[in-house]
Design a protein around this motif. Structure first.
Motif, mmCIF file in Angstrom:
data_model
loop_
_atom_site.group_PDB
_atom_site.id
_atom_site.type_symbol
_atom_site.label_atom_id
_atom_site.label_comp_id
_atom_site.label_asym_id
_atom_site.label_seq_id
_atom_site.Cartn_x
_atom_site.Cartn_y
_atom_site.Cartn_z
ATOM 1 N N TYR A 81 52.738 -28.200 -12.926
ATOM 2 C CA TYR A 81 52.007 -28.544 -11.702
ATOM 3 C C TYR A 81 52.809 -29.566 -10.892
ATOM 4 O O TYR A 81 52.418 -30.724 -10.768
ATOM 5 C CB TYR A 81 50.646 -29.132 -12.049
ATOM 6 N N PRO A 82 53.944 -29.146 -10.335
ATOM 7 C CA PRO A 82 54.806 -30.125 -9.653
ATOM 8 C C PRO A 82 54.302 -30.558 -8.286
ATOM 9 O O PRO A 82 54.763 -31.547 -7.743
ATOM 10 C CB PRO A 82 56.139 -29.369 -9.520
ATOM 11 N N HIS A 83 53.357 -29.807 -7.699
ATOM 12 C CA HIS A 83 52.986 -30.070 -6.300
ATOM 13 C C HIS A 83 51.484 -30.274 -6.162
ATOM 14 O O HIS A 83 50.842 -29.660 -5.307
ATOM 15 C CB HIS A 83 53.460 -28.918 -5.404
ATOM 16 N N ARG A 84 50.886 -31.102 -7.004
ATOM 17 C CA ARG A 84 49.491 -31.467 -6.791
ATOM 18 C C ARG A 84 49.363 -32.014 -5.377
ATOM 19 O O ARG A 84 50.178 -32.804 -4.910
ATOM 20 C CB ARG A 84 49.058 -32.511 -7.819
ATOM 21 N N ASP A 85 48.329 -31.630 -4.691
ATOM 22 C CA ASP A 85 48.250 -31.763 -3.245
ATOM 23 C C ASP A 85 47.888 -33.180 -2.800
ATOM 24 O O ASP A 85 46.763 -33.635 -3.001
ATOM 25 C CB ASP A 85 47.214 -30.759 -2.732
ATOM 26 N N ALA A 86 48.846 -33.859 -2.162
ATOM 27 C CA ALA A 86 48.589 -35.195 -1.629
ATOM 28 C C ALA A 86 47.619 -35.137 -0.452
ATOM 29 O O ALA A 86 46.866 -36.081 -0.216
ATOM 30 C CB ALA A 86 49.897 -35.855 -1.206
ATOM 31 N N GLU A 87 47.632 -34.015 0.290
ATOM 32 C CA GLU A 87 46.703 -33.881 1.416
ATOM 33 C C GLU A 87 45.262 -33.846 0.918
ATOM 34 O O GLU A 87 44.382 -34.499 1.487
ATOM 35 C CB GLU A 87 47.016 -32.615 2.215
ATOM 36 N N ASP A 88 45.003 -33.081 -0.152
ATOM 37 C CA ASP A 88 43.660 -33.062 -0.740
ATOM 38 C C ASP A 88 43.238 -34.458 -1.188
ATOM 39 O O ASP A 88 42.092 -34.870 -0.987
ATOM 40 C CB ASP A 88 43.619 -32.119 -1.956
ATOM 41 N N ALA A 89 44.166 -35.175 -1.816
ATOM 42 C CA ALA A 89 43.870 -36.536 -2.274
ATOM 43 C C ALA A 89 43.508 -37.425 -1.093
ATOM 44 O O ALA A 89 42.563 -38.223 -1.169
ATOM 45 C CB ALA A 89 45.060 -37.106 -3.037
ATOM 46 N N GLY A 90 44.251 -37.303 -0.005
ATOM 47 C CA GLY A 90 43.960 -38.108 1.173
ATOM 48 C C GLY A 90 42.608 -37.800 1.779
ATOM 49 O O GLY A 90 41.886 -38.706 2.222
ATOM 50 N N ARG A 91 42.229 -36.509 1.800
ATOM 51 C CA ARG A 91 40.918 -36.126 2.331
ATOM 52 C C ARG A 91 39.803 -36.702 1.477
ATOM 53 O O ARG A 91 38.809 -37.234 2.004
ATOM 54 C CB ARG A 91 40.807 -34.608 2.385
ATOM 55 N N LEU A 92 39.942 -36.600 0.155
ATOM 56 C CA LEU A 92 38.896 -37.125 -0.725
ATOM 57 C C LEU A 92 38.782 -38.637 -0.580
ATOM 58 O O LEU A 92 37.671 -39.181 -0.485
ATOM 59 C CB LEU A 92 39.189 -36.746 -2.180
ATOM 60 N N VAL A 93 39.907 -39.322 -0.552
ATOM 61 C CA VAL A 93 39.871 -40.780 -0.422
ATOM 62 C C VAL A 93 39.258 -41.185 0.918
ATOM 63 O O VAL A 93 38.479 -42.147 0.986
ATOM 64 C CB VAL A 93 41.282 -41.373 -0.605
ATOM 65 N N ALA A 94 39.565 -40.465 1.988
ATOM 66 C CA ALA A 94 38.959 -40.772 3.288
ATOM 67 C C ALA A 94 37.438 -40.606 3.225
ATOM 68 O O ALA A 94 36.686 -41.433 3.767
ATOM 69 C CB ALA A 94 39.544 -39.861 4.367
ATOM 70 N N THR A 95 36.979 -39.562 2.554
ATOM 71 C CA THR A 95 35.533 -39.330 2.404
ATOM 72 C C THR A 95 34.886 -40.449 1.599
ATOM 73 O O THR A 95 33.834 -40.978 1.981
ATOM 74 C CB THR A 95 35.294 -37.972 1.723
ATOM 75 N N LEU A 96 35.505 -40.826 0.487
ATOM 76 C CA LEU A 96 34.951 -41.901 -0.335
ATOM 77 C C LEU A 96 34.969 -43.228 0.411
ATOM 78 O O LEU A 96 34.005 -44.003 0.342
ATOM 79 C CB LEU A 96 35.740 -42.021 -1.641
ATOM 80 N N ALA A 97 36.053 -43.487 1.132
ATOM 81 C CA ALA A 97 36.164 -44.749 1.874
ATOM 82 C C ALA A 97 35.048 -44.869 2.902
ATOM 83 O O ALA A 97 34.467 -45.949 3.096
ATOM 84 C CB ALA A 97 37.532 -44.837 2.548
ATOM 85 N N GLY A 98 34.724 -43.757 3.565
ATOM 86 C CA GLY A 98 33.627 -43.786 4.530
ATOM 87 C C GLY A 98 32.284 -43.979 3.867
ATOM 88 O O GLY A 98 31.421 -44.699 4.386
ATOM 89 N N ALA A 99 32.095 -43.368 2.709
ATOM 90 C CA ALA A 99 30.802 -43.458 2.029
ATOM 91 C C ALA A 99 30.497 -44.865 1.553
ATOM 92 O O ALA A 99 29.338 -45.306 1.579
ATOM 93 C CB ALA A 99 30.766 -42.484 0.846
ATOM 94 N N VAL A 100 31.527 -45.585 1.104
ATOM 95 C CA VAL A 100 31.299 -46.921 0.524
ATOM 96 C C VAL A 100 31.717 -48.046 1.461
ATOM 97 O O VAL A 100 31.593 -49.225 1.113
ATOM 98 C CB VAL A 100 32.030 -47.071 -0.822
ATOM 99 N N ALA B 88 46.805 -43.035 -1.839
ATOM 100 C CA ALA B 88 45.957 -42.936 -0.646
ATOM 101 C C ALA B 88 45.031 -44.143 -0.526
ATOM 102 O O ALA B 88 44.780 -44.652 0.576
ATOM 103 C CB ALA B 88 45.147 -41.644 -0.693
ATOM 104 N N LEU B 89 44.517 -44.631 -1.645
ATOM 105 C CA LEU B 89 43.683 -45.834 -1.635
ATOM 106 C C LEU B 89 44.502 -47.058 -1.235
ATOM 107 O O LEU B 89 44.046 -47.904 -0.452
ATOM 108 C CB LEU B 89 43.062 -46.036 -3.012
ATOM 109 N N ARG B 90 45.701 -47.162 -1.769
ATOM 110 C CA ARG B 90 46.581 -48.289 -1.438
ATOM 111 C C ARG B 90 46.922 -48.283 0.051
ATOM 112 O O ARG B 90 47.011 -49.348 0.692
ATOM 113 C CB ARG B 90 47.849 -48.197 -2.283
#
Length: 239
Positions: free
Chosen positions: A18-37, A58-60
């Protein structure tokens, strides 16, 4: 005793598979969590089962002070290098973090449900939630068990370091676990196993661990959870 599957699975060959786990997906999830909390710069965040650190990065980038925790030495080396975060090597059932010191702890990308018994799963969730201060947040991102059987691809071929592998997937007869087996040309076999927790079971575990679920989301863009949602994302306030 033979090691548990997750002690051997997340090593160098996992990174090759799994060399290319998606950084874009990670960024979308972190943006959603950041807005929620309402994530604020300077928050102390613990990323449990951080892997290579794509969510931590993405959190950093949003100003959080992130620490990554994982059992895999190989993944932690990548997280330290790629996400530039401090890391802790630990089993999630015994987290060496002082209780109540985090503003938020996250467990993302189905990094839960790996153990033999629900007693161990309860212990793991208690350990994660215990790291968070009162009024802080715990976020869990998990597969939607109701969709697993229908979405399952029973067999396919993949590549590992340029060589073909066979990938098999199945659900056990009690429908409690989903399995994925990866078999190499030379006969080596890696088996992944994840407990199929229903959304209500996950919420009950979070409640028992000392948190109150405030947001129930169904995808990385923050849509409300529905029975056919691709993900189960619970955002809980620590009581």
């Amino acid at each position: 005793m033979a090691p548990d599957w997750y002690e051997e699975y997340f090593g160098e060959e996992y990174l090759l598979l799994y060399p290319h786990r998606d950084a874009e997906d990670a960024g979308r999830l972190v943006a959603t969590l950041a807005g929620a909390v309402e994530l604020a710069p300077g928050w102390r965040v613990l990323d449990v089962a951080c892997g290579t650190g794509r969510h931590a990065a993405a959190l950093r980038a949003r100003g959080a002070r992130v620490t990554g925790l994982d059992l895999s030495r190989q993944l932690l080396r990548r997280a330290r290098q790629d996400a530039q975060i401090p890391v802790i090597r630990s089993d999630v059932r015994a987290i060496p973090v002082r209780p109540g010191t985090m503003d938020m702890t996250v467990n993302l990308f189905t990094s839960f449900g790996y153990f033999d018994s629900d007693r161990e799963h309860r212990r793991a969730l208690r350990e994660m939630v215990a790291t968070v201060r009162r009024g802080g947040w715990f976020a869990l991102d998990f597969l939607n068990a109701a969709r697993v059987a229908g979405d399952l691809v029973p067999q396919e071929n993949g590549m590992l370091a340029g060589r073909p592998v066979r990938i098999d997937r199945w659900v056990d007869p009690p429908r409690e676990y989903v399995f994925k087996s990866i078999t190499t040309e030379d006969g080596r076999r890696f088996v992944e196993r994840v407990r199929l927790f229903a959304p209500g079971e996950l919420e009950r575990l979070c409640t028992e661990a000392g948190s109150i679920v405030r947001h129930r989301l169904g995808d990385y863009d923050g849509a409300p959870f529905a029975p056919d949602s691709p993900r189960v994302i619970l955002v809980a306030e620590v009581a």
